[in-house]
Design an enzyme around this catalytic site. Structure first.
Site, PDB file in Angstrom:
ATOM      1  N   SER A 240       2.475   6.542  -4.320  1.00 36.75           N
ATOM      2  CA  SER A 240       1.830   6.779  -5.604  1.00 36.75           C
ATOM      3  C   SER A 240       1.170   5.499  -6.096  1.00 36.75           C
ATOM      4  O   SER A 240       1.202   4.466  -5.436  1.00 36.75           O
ATOM      5  CB  SER A 240       2.860   7.236  -6.630  1.00 36.75           C
ATOM      6  N   LYS A 241       0.562   5.613  -7.238  1.00 36.68           N
ATOM      7  CA  LYS A 241      -0.227   4.523  -7.783  1.00 36.68           C
ATOM      8  C   LYS A 241       0.553   3.213  -7.888  1.00 36.68           C
ATOM      9  O   LYS A 241       0.035   2.145  -7.595  1.00 36.68           O
ATOM     10  CB  LYS A 241      -0.751   4.930  -9.167  1.00 36.68           C
TER      11      LYS A 241
END
Length: 476
Positions: A240-241
């Site tokens: 994820s980010k």
RNA sequence: GUCCCGUUCGUCUAGAGGCCCAGGACAGUGCCCUCUCACGGCACCAACAGGGUUUCGAAUCCCCUACGGGACGCCA
């Protein structure tokens, strides 16, 4: 039969690094076997698909040099064909109309979940006569799945995987609005495109069993399947980010070379003995899908960075110069000209030795695009003591007598240091500060040579002159 | 919850019963090289998830447990 593989992303966002690896494996596999690599854009979800995302995927593949052998196929343009096959199935008695409403099914699913039961469609319309259909309901079409026995998948990566057919319910192949469902259109498209090897993320593994039912119902030959493991973040959770860059073009933006990213991604879950550095040609030669591991692997940005450094060092100097110029062109504090390009090119062999990304490389080359007086980093300013400034004036005189080639500069500097009773470092560091505004740069001889006689002397004079009043009474 | 898959140094991995008191790479630490920073060289640290089987012998075969992941839509 020629091997034909495809990469089939849905254009709902930027191309993810997991997708890049899937594309890469498909590409390598087809190339290894002298086959074709195709792209299919799965854009049947009109709500979420965008043209921007489609273009992003194509740009990403182009950047990574994963060339397609045929124009991309857009799944949305094939829904007529998907419906046609669904009707064939219906006519053949391998599918049937289901008059349940989405609401009805959703409610059942919800209830089952509340009671912690597994919910599957029970096939209630499977053998019912359509004359019993409730009025006003447009039906969906469901596939008649096998209800007994088991389905076996000989996966090229996962090995033999079996699922009892009782686990599979009759899936919808055509929605009540006439649009096809994913597990149906994938099979129709793969068949029509003559795909021989389906290589995809292992999140599709369970879908495969449903898709096999479609192949069987249509009597179509099945492709081979290979489900490759997913890529996780450093903590083992889904990428994820907060893990850092995750999209192909983000890596480009951050200064990674496509060949470094490909090499890194290829080695993630695949190996060939102790081999670490694998270029494209060798990758094509060595890649085999059965060497791919089954377990998910974690993204290690440090290793990618190291690899990127290796590829930068190997990269062509003209190419790197172009890349750097391109990046520096956006900087308002610099003035680019042909003389700057020449300087960067001249120093590139030394610069690239010290950079792990194109961003770092550009930053390290920025001083070549400035004019005196240079902005000074604090440490560089500190190196320019009164004493050092006096020394700079003297060394400038000696340097002016050389032809500014690297060997003659080196010789002059060493002679000067010896004559002055200084260590080379005591001469080089103030010079470096004066020439670059920094305490870090390539060898001082190469730096001087790249900057050239005129610019070098101007910078030295500028740095030495600014503290003229120093008389030994300087504080701190 | 059900089904499926996985588990070797922090990370990526080598390993297909004896070659493994487990090898390589990255990261980390120390030393060397050296005008700075890198590069390069040398060294150190560091793993077979746990238990039980089979075997003369298991990281490798089998079973169980634990943990991790994936899938369970009229999404793709």
């Amino acid at each position: 039969m020629t091997v034909r593989t495809r990469f089939a992303p849905s254009p709902t966002g930027p191309l993810h690094i997991g997708g890049v690896r899937t594309a890469l494996f498909n590409y390598l596999y087809s190339r290894h076997h002298g086959g074709d690599f195709l792209l299919r854009i799965e854009d049947t979800d009109r709500e979420r698909s965008t043209d921007v995302a489609t273009q992003g995927i194509i740009d990403s593949l182009d950047w990574l040099d994963l060339a397609r052998d045929e124009p991309p196929v857009f799944q949305s343009q094939r829904i007529g064909r998907h419906a046609e096959v669904a009707r064939e199935l219906l006519a053949a008695g391998r599918a049937y109309y289901c008059y349940c409403t989405p609401e009805e099914l959703a409610a059942e699913r919800e209830q089952a979940r509340a009671e912690k039961r597994v919910w599957r469609y029970d096939g209630r319309w499977r053998d019912r006569d359509p004359s019993e259909a409730p009025p006003g309901v447009t039906p969906a079409i469901r596939l008649k799945s096998e209800r007994e026995g088991e389905t076996t998948l000989e996966d090229l990566v996962q090995g033999t995987v079996r699922v009892a057919n009782i686990e599979l319910d009759d899936m919808i192949i055509l929605r009540s609005d006439g649009s096809p469902m994913y597990n149906h259109s994938v099979v129709v498209d793969d068949h029509d495109m003559a795909i021989t090897h389906v290589i995809r993320g292992d999140d599709h593994l369970t879908n495969t069993f449903r898709q096999i039912q479609v192949y069987k119902a249509m009597g179509w030959p099945m492709p081979r399947f290979a489900h490759i493991p997913l890529i996780h973040g450093a903590d083992g959770a889904k990428l994820s980010k907060r893990h850092g860059a995750q999209f192909a073009l983000e890596f480009r933006e951050q200064g990674f070379l496509p060949e470094a990213l490909c090499n890194y991604l290829m080695r993630l879950g695949w190996s060939h003995g102790d081999l670490e550095i694998v270029g494209r040609e060798e990758a094509i030669r060595l890649f085999d899908i059965i060497d791919v591991n089954r377990g998910a692997s974690r993204m290690d940005y440090a290793k990618l960075l190291n690899l990127n450094g290796i590829y930068i060092r190997q990269a062509d100097d003209d190419r790197l110069t172009r890349d750097v110029l391109h990046r520096l062109a956006h900087r308002p504090d610099l003035a680019l000209g042909s003389h700057v390009a020449a300087r960067i090119r001249a120093l590139m062999p030394a610069l690239k030795e010290r950079a792990k990304t194109i961003v770092e490389l550009s930053d390290s080359a920025a001083f070549l695009a400035r004019t005196a007086p240079l902005p000074m980093e604090p440490k560089a300013a500190a190196a320019l003591t009164a004493e050092a400034k006096l020394m700079l004036r003297d060394v400038a005189t000696d340097l002016a007598l050389t032809d500014f080639s690297v060997p003659s500069i080196d010789a002059a500097l060493r002679a000067f240091a010896e004559r002055s009773g200084l260590k080379l470092g005591q001469v080089a560091q103030p010079l470096r500060a004066a020439l670059t505004g920094s305490t870090v740069s390539p060898g001082i001889d190469a730096t001087l040579s790249a900057l050239g006689r005129e610019e070098s002397l101007a910078r030295i004079v500028a740095a030495a002159g600014s503290g003229q009043s120093a008389t030994g009474a300087t504080s701190d």
